[in-house]
Write a protein that holds these residues in place. Structure first.
Motif, PDB file in Angstrom:
ATOM      1  N   GLY B  53       0.798  -1.220   0.000  1.00  0.00           N
ATOM      2  CA  GLY B  53       0.000   0.000   0.000  1.00  0.00           C
ATOM      3  C   GLY B  53       0.833   1.273   0.000  1.00  0.00           C
ATOM      4  O   GLY B  53       0.334   2.345   0.307  1.00  0.00           O
ATOM      5  N   ALA B  55       2.505   3.531  -2.422  1.00  0.00           N
ATOM      6  CA  ALA B  55       2.683   3.861  -3.831  1.00  0.00           C
ATOM      7  C   ALA B  55       3.929   4.719  -4.004  1.00  0.00           C
ATOM      8  O   ALA B  55       4.043   5.772  -3.408  1.00  0.00           O
ATOM      9  CB  ALA B  55       1.455   4.603  -4.356  1.00  0.00           C
ATOM     10  N   LEU B 108       6.847   8.434   6.899  1.00  0.00           N
ATOM     11  CA  LEU B 108       6.194   8.943   5.694  1.00  0.00           C
ATOM     12  C   LEU B 108       5.353   7.860   5.043  1.00  0.00           C
ATOM     13  O   LEU B 108       5.754   6.724   4.933  1.00  0.00           O
ATOM     14  CB  LEU B 108       7.235   9.421   4.682  1.00  0.00           C
ATOM     15  CG  LEU B 108       8.110  10.593   5.101  1.00  0.00           C
ATOM     16  CD1 LEU B 108       9.036  10.968   3.965  1.00  0.00           C
ATOM     17  CD2 LEU B 108       7.256  11.783   5.479  1.00  0.00           C
ATOM     18  N   GLY B 110       1.559   7.499   2.178  1.00  0.00           N
ATOM     19  CA  GLY B 110       0.632   8.226   1.311  1.00  0.00           C
ATOM     20  C   GLY B 110       1.374   9.122   0.333  1.00  0.00           C
ATOM     21  O   GLY B 110       2.399   8.743  -0.229  1.00  0.00           O
ATOM     22  N   SER B 111       0.832  10.341   0.139  1.00  0.00           N
ATOM     23  CA  SER B 111       1.391  11.277  -0.831  1.00  0.00           C
ATOM     24  C   SER B 111       2.843  11.624  -0.506  1.00  0.00           C
ATOM     25  O   SER B 111       3.667  11.782  -1.395  1.00  0.00           O
ATOM     26  CB  SER B 111       0.601  12.573  -0.832  1.00  0.00           C
ATOM     27  OG  SER B 111      -0.744  12.339  -0.590  1.00  0.00           O
ATOM     28  N   TYR B 112       3.151  11.756   0.787  1.00  0.00           N
ATOM     29  CA  TYR B 112       4.496  12.149   1.172  1.00  0.00           C
ATOM     30  C   TYR B 112       5.509  11.111   0.708  1.00  0.00           C
ATOM     31  O   TYR B 112       6.590  11.444   0.229  1.00  0.00           O
ATOM     32  CB  TYR B 112       4.600  12.322   2.690  1.00  0.00           C
ATOM     33  CG  TYR B 112       3.900  13.539   3.220  1.00  0.00           C
ATOM     34  CD1 TYR B 112       4.591  14.739   3.357  1.00  0.00           C
ATOM     35  CD2 TYR B 112       2.567  13.498   3.590  1.00  0.00           C
ATOM     36  CE1 TYR B 112       3.973  15.871   3.857  1.00  0.00           C
ATOM     37  CE2 TYR B 112       1.929  14.622   4.077  1.00  0.00           C
ATOM     38  CZ  TYR B 112       2.628  15.806   4.216  1.00  0.00           C
ATOM     39  OH  TYR B 112       2.015  16.919   4.701  1.00  0.00           O
ATOM     40  N   ALA B 114       5.143   9.010  -1.816  1.00  0.00           N
ATOM     41  CA  ALA B 114       5.218   9.076  -3.277  1.00  0.00           C
ATOM     42  C   ALA B 114       6.147  10.210  -3.699  1.00  0.00           C
ATOM     43  O   ALA B 114       6.993  10.046  -4.582  1.00  0.00           O
ATOM     44  CB  ALA B 114       3.826   9.281  -3.867  1.00  0.00           C
ATOM     45  N   LEU B 324      -7.626   0.231  -3.394  1.00  0.00           N
ATOM     46  CA  LEU B 324      -6.625   1.201  -2.987  1.00  0.00           C
ATOM     47  C   LEU B 324      -6.996   1.730  -1.622  1.00  0.00           C
ATOM     48  O   LEU B 324      -8.103   2.171  -1.396  1.00  0.00           O
ATOM     49  CB  LEU B 324      -6.607   2.346  -3.983  1.00  0.00           C
ATOM     50  CG  LEU B 324      -5.826   2.064  -5.240  1.00  0.00           C
ATOM     51  CD1 LEU B 324      -6.160   3.102  -6.268  1.00  0.00           C
ATOM     52  CD2 LEU B 324      -4.363   2.087  -4.925  1.00  0.00           C
ATOM     53  N   LYS B 325      -6.040   1.698  -0.737  1.00  0.00           N
ATOM     54  CA  LYS B 325      -6.311   2.216   0.591  1.00  0.00           C
ATOM     55  C   LYS B 325      -5.528   3.490   0.770  1.00  0.00           C
ATOM     56  O   LYS B 325      -4.348   3.545   0.456  1.00  0.00           O
ATOM     57  CB  LYS B 325      -5.845   1.215   1.640  1.00  0.00           C
ATOM     58  CG  LYS B 325      -6.881   0.178   1.988  1.00  0.00           C
ATOM     59  CD  LYS B 325      -7.721   0.574   3.176  1.00  0.00           C
ATOM     60  CE  LYS B 325      -6.878   0.971   4.380  1.00  0.00           C
ATOM     61  NZ  LYS B 325      -7.725   1.505   5.436  1.00  0.00           N
ATOM     62  N   GLY B 326      -6.151   4.502   1.270  1.00  0.00           N
ATOM     63  CA  GLY B 326      -5.398   5.726   1.451  1.00  0.00           C
ATOM     64  C   GLY B 326      -5.272   6.082   2.908  1.00  0.00           C
ATOM     65  O   GLY B 326      -6.264   6.374   3.569  1.00  0.00           O
ATOM     66  N   GLY B 327      -4.065   6.057   3.431  1.00  0.00           N
ATOM     67  CA  GLY B 327      -3.845   6.577   4.765  1.00  0.00           C
ATOM     68  C   GLY B 327      -3.415   8.019   4.605  1.00  0.00           C
ATOM     69  O   GLY B 327      -2.543   8.293   3.813  1.00  0.00           O
ATOM     70  N   ARG B 328      -4.023   8.907   5.301  1.00  0.00           N
ATOM     71  CA  ARG B 328      -3.590  10.301   5.204  1.00  0.00           C
ATOM     72  C   ARG B 328      -2.265  10.441   5.937  1.00  0.00           C
ATOM     73  O   ARG B 328      -2.137  10.012   7.071  1.00  0.00           O
ATOM     74  CB  ARG B 328      -4.643  11.206   5.831  1.00  0.00           C
ATOM     75  CG  ARG B 328      -4.435  12.651   5.471  1.00  0.00           C
ATOM     76  CD  ARG B 328      -5.627  13.464   5.884  1.00  0.00           C
ATOM     77  NE  ARG B 328      -6.794  13.183   5.053  1.00  0.00           N
ATOM     78  CZ  ARG B 328      -8.030  13.496   5.431  1.00  0.00           C
ATOM     79  NH1 ARG B 328      -8.239  14.043   6.601  1.00  0.00           N
ATOM     80  NH2 ARG B 328      -9.039  13.247   4.648  1.00  0.00           N
ATOM     81  N   ALA B 329      -1.299  11.022   5.267  1.00  0.00           N
ATOM     82  CA  ALA B 329       0.020  11.111   5.901  1.00  0.00           C
ATOM     83  C   ALA B 329       0.013  12.187   6.960  1.00  0.00           C
ATOM     84  O   ALA B 329      -0.744  13.131   6.880  1.00  0.00           O
ATOM     85  CB  ALA B 329       1.073  11.438   4.863  1.00  0.00           C
TER      86      ALA B 329
END
Lengths: 290, 329
Positions: B53, B55, B108, B110-112, B114, B324-329
């Motif tokens: 998970g 990305a 880090l 999620g988006s961070y 990536a 897709l699982k999204g953990g908020r960073a």
């Protein structure tokens, strides 16, 4: 060593380059602050706006600065549509999905532009591109002075919109508490898209300021987007003041490191700052600890 | 893991091993080799991005390290091709462990995550573009010299077989992962990090294992790339194209599934070739199609093609349904 005058000029030029960076970063940080998403397509949107400015100049003979009156509303419409009808529905709000959808969108835009315009770099010739403004002993490039001024004006306009209008209040309400905002009758989907529209409109301004001094090709935005992310992370995700300060700071750093290390390595400095900030203080200089 | 678990990967590998010999012409053979290289890179991406998970937007960092190591060790250090390839994989995995150590220690995700992987890949790209050892902007050329020990085959079909075998090994590795405790822990971390930690899973160690394996597999793809094309420059090795194709293939094929990356690579590159044939020599059209496919996959089929096949009734043992699982960073 360089003479203090050259260093001072480089730093001031960096400050003005940073102002345009800040504009790009403003849109990014606004979207992050409200929607809590990373819009990876931001750079591709900037490329679209720059091509728009170039088209307005080459097809309609419009001055790049004047073309803002066309490009800014057009970019706002594009941003609204992209969030309302593509990013929002496709990702259903999941963090990683948004990241991937915006990545997909950026690939589509970037390569769509490549197919349409090929990879030739395009520039705009203006009478004022190489004009200088004399400030005491310093010579400053005219387009960059305009850039700094316009960036500051845009930041003020943004502040007024966010703090003094109903739309701004709604945006802040959604950023703070999505459910609560929808309970008092705010259309959250609409506000998300409006936020996106404002963020993209900032890119329209940035594009018009960039084109007299910069070139555009389908990958141009990609170079800016990492710089913009660096600024946003440095300033604190979602912080408007942070984006401004971060942008100016990064502009100065790039200018200074280009002076000492040459252009190609100047970029490395930015990425290393980015990595360092993420590792040491991911909330940035102005961000609140989550 | 029982021998039966390996039946499906072995069957697929064997079938792919035969394809070069059914009378493919040169262009088709090149496409097959390229598909295998991308499949391998995607397989690596999937270990971290699909099962873990996390990305990554910067798998070029591992691909490029493998590729450059293979080329440089042969041309500058005089090592044989095979040991260079093994060292390339090891170095790629080491880069993965390094990036993972820094990122995961800071928590880090999620988006961070990536973005930081992307930044690392970009730093490597810019550095290798001006460093002397990588040949700078001119790039690096491996001397053409056919022979088994140079891993260069006059009959390119054998290189295709080699690439297929590497894909087969990666399939076996992922199948082992699915069956092992490590895989279960990794999926637990993906689904809910805090819950996994509460159950006694050493989250940091699991993530470190995932990124090291992931980087090693993607580095192997880079080694094969260098050996196949015998030329590298910074844009090819560390450019964002490979990060993107690995990610696209894994997601379109099916996140966190055994065969997803392979299916994704074959379908994407196949569709890309067809698009190019239809539209003609317009650059970028195939990538536009890839982008559309990615968005459609995320929107309508989070399980990818493998997930779709399963939904339509092709039951595959061992496939795990995921989104897709999204953990908020």
């Amino acid at each position: 060593m360089y003479s203090p005058l050259i260093v001072a000029e480089a730093l001031l030029n960096g400050l003005m380059l940073g102002a345009v960076y800040a504009l790009v970063a403003l849109g990014l940080t606004l979207v992050y602050g409200v929607l809590h998403i990373v819009n990876f397509a931001h750079g591709a949107f900037l490329t679209v706006a720059m091509f728009g400015v170039w088209l307005a100049w080459s097809q309609l003979g419009m001055d790049p600065y004047l073309s803002m009156i066309l490009i800014v509303p057009a970019m706002a419409a594009l941003g609204y549509a992209a969030q309302r009808w593509i990013i929002g529905p496709a990702s259903r709000g999941a963090d990683n999905s948004i990241l991937l959808v915006t990545l997909g969108l950026s690939i589509i835009i970037q390569n769509g532009l490549l197919a349409l315009f090929s990879s030739d770099t395009r520039t705009i010739d203006t009478d004022y591109a190489f004009q200088v403004v004399e400030l005491g002993p310093l010579l400053l490039s005219f387009p960059r002075v305009v850039g700094l001024g316009a960036a500051l004006v845009t930041a003020v306009v943004l502040w007024v919109i966010l703090n003094r209008t109903d739309v701004g209040r709604a945006i802040r309400a959604v950023a703070r508490e999505k459910l609560g905002a929808s309970l008092v009758g705010i259309d959250v989907g609409h506000i998300y898209a409006v936020t996106f529209a404002i963020g993209s409109a900032c890119l329209g301004v940035a594009a018009a300021l960039l084109m007299p001094v910069f070139y555009v090709e389908p990958n141009t935005g990609a170079a800016f987007v990492l710089v913009a992310f660096t600024i946003v992370v440095l300033g604190g995700m979602g912080s408007v003041v942070g984006a401004l300060v971060g942008g100016l700071l990064i502009g100065v750093v790039e200018s200074a490191s280009s002076l000492w290390f040459g252009d190609s390595l100047g970029q490395i400095g930015i990425f290393l700052i980015f990595i360092a900030v993420l590792l040491i203080r991911p909330t940035g200089l102005f961000g609140a600890r989550q | 893991m029982t021998p039966r678990d390996l039946a499906a990967p072995a069957a697929v590998t064997l079938a792919l091993c035969v394809t070069p010999f059914v009378g493919l012409d040169g262009a088709m053979l090149n496409l097959l080799i390229f598909m295998m290289i991308i499949a391998l890179a995607a397989q690596g991406w999937n270990i971290l991005g699909g099962f873990g998970g996390l990305a990554s937007f910067g798998h070029a960092a591992f691909f490029g390290t493998g590729a450059y190591a293979t080329a440089i060790l042969q041309t500058k250090a005089g090592l044989g091709a095979w040991p260079s390839l093994l060292l390339g994989v090891a170095l790629g995995a080491a880069v993965g462990a390094f990036i993972g150590f820094l990122s995961f220690r800071s928590g880090l995700r999620g988006s961070y995550f990536a973005l930081i992987t992307l930044a690392f890949a970009e730093v490597l790209r810019i550095a290798s573009n001006s460093a002397e050892i990588t040949g700078g902007a001119a790039g690096i050329l491996v001397r053409l010299d056919y022979g088994f020990w140079n891993m260069q085959f006059e009959d390119r079909r054998w290189f295709a077989v080699l690439a297929v075998i590497c894909v087969g090994l990666s399939l076996a590795l992922v199948r082992w992962m699915e069956r092992a405790r490590f895989g279960a822990r990794l999926i637990a971390v993906r689904e809910n990090e805090e819950a996994a930690r509460a159950l006694g899973v050493d989250v940091f160690r699991v993530k470190m294992g995932a990124i090291t394996l992931s980087a090693g597999v993607t580095a192997l793809a880079g080694c094969l790339y260098a050996q196949n094309f015998l030329f590298l420059d910074a844009q090819v090795a560390y450019g964002s194209w490979i990060s993107i194709e690995a990610l696209f293939a894994a997601i379109v094929g099916g996140l966190g599934t055994l065969f997803g990356p392979l299916i994704g690579a074959v379908v994407l590159l196949g569709v890309g070739e067809i698009t190019k044939a239809v539209v003609g020599g317009v650059p970028g059209v195939d990538l536009v199609v890839f982008g559309v496919l990615l968005i459609l996959t995320v929107a309508f089929a989070p399980g990818g093609l493998a997930g779709l096949a399963e939904r339509l009734g092709f039951k595959r043992p061992g496939a795990k349904r995921i989104g897709l699982k999204g953990g908020r960073a």
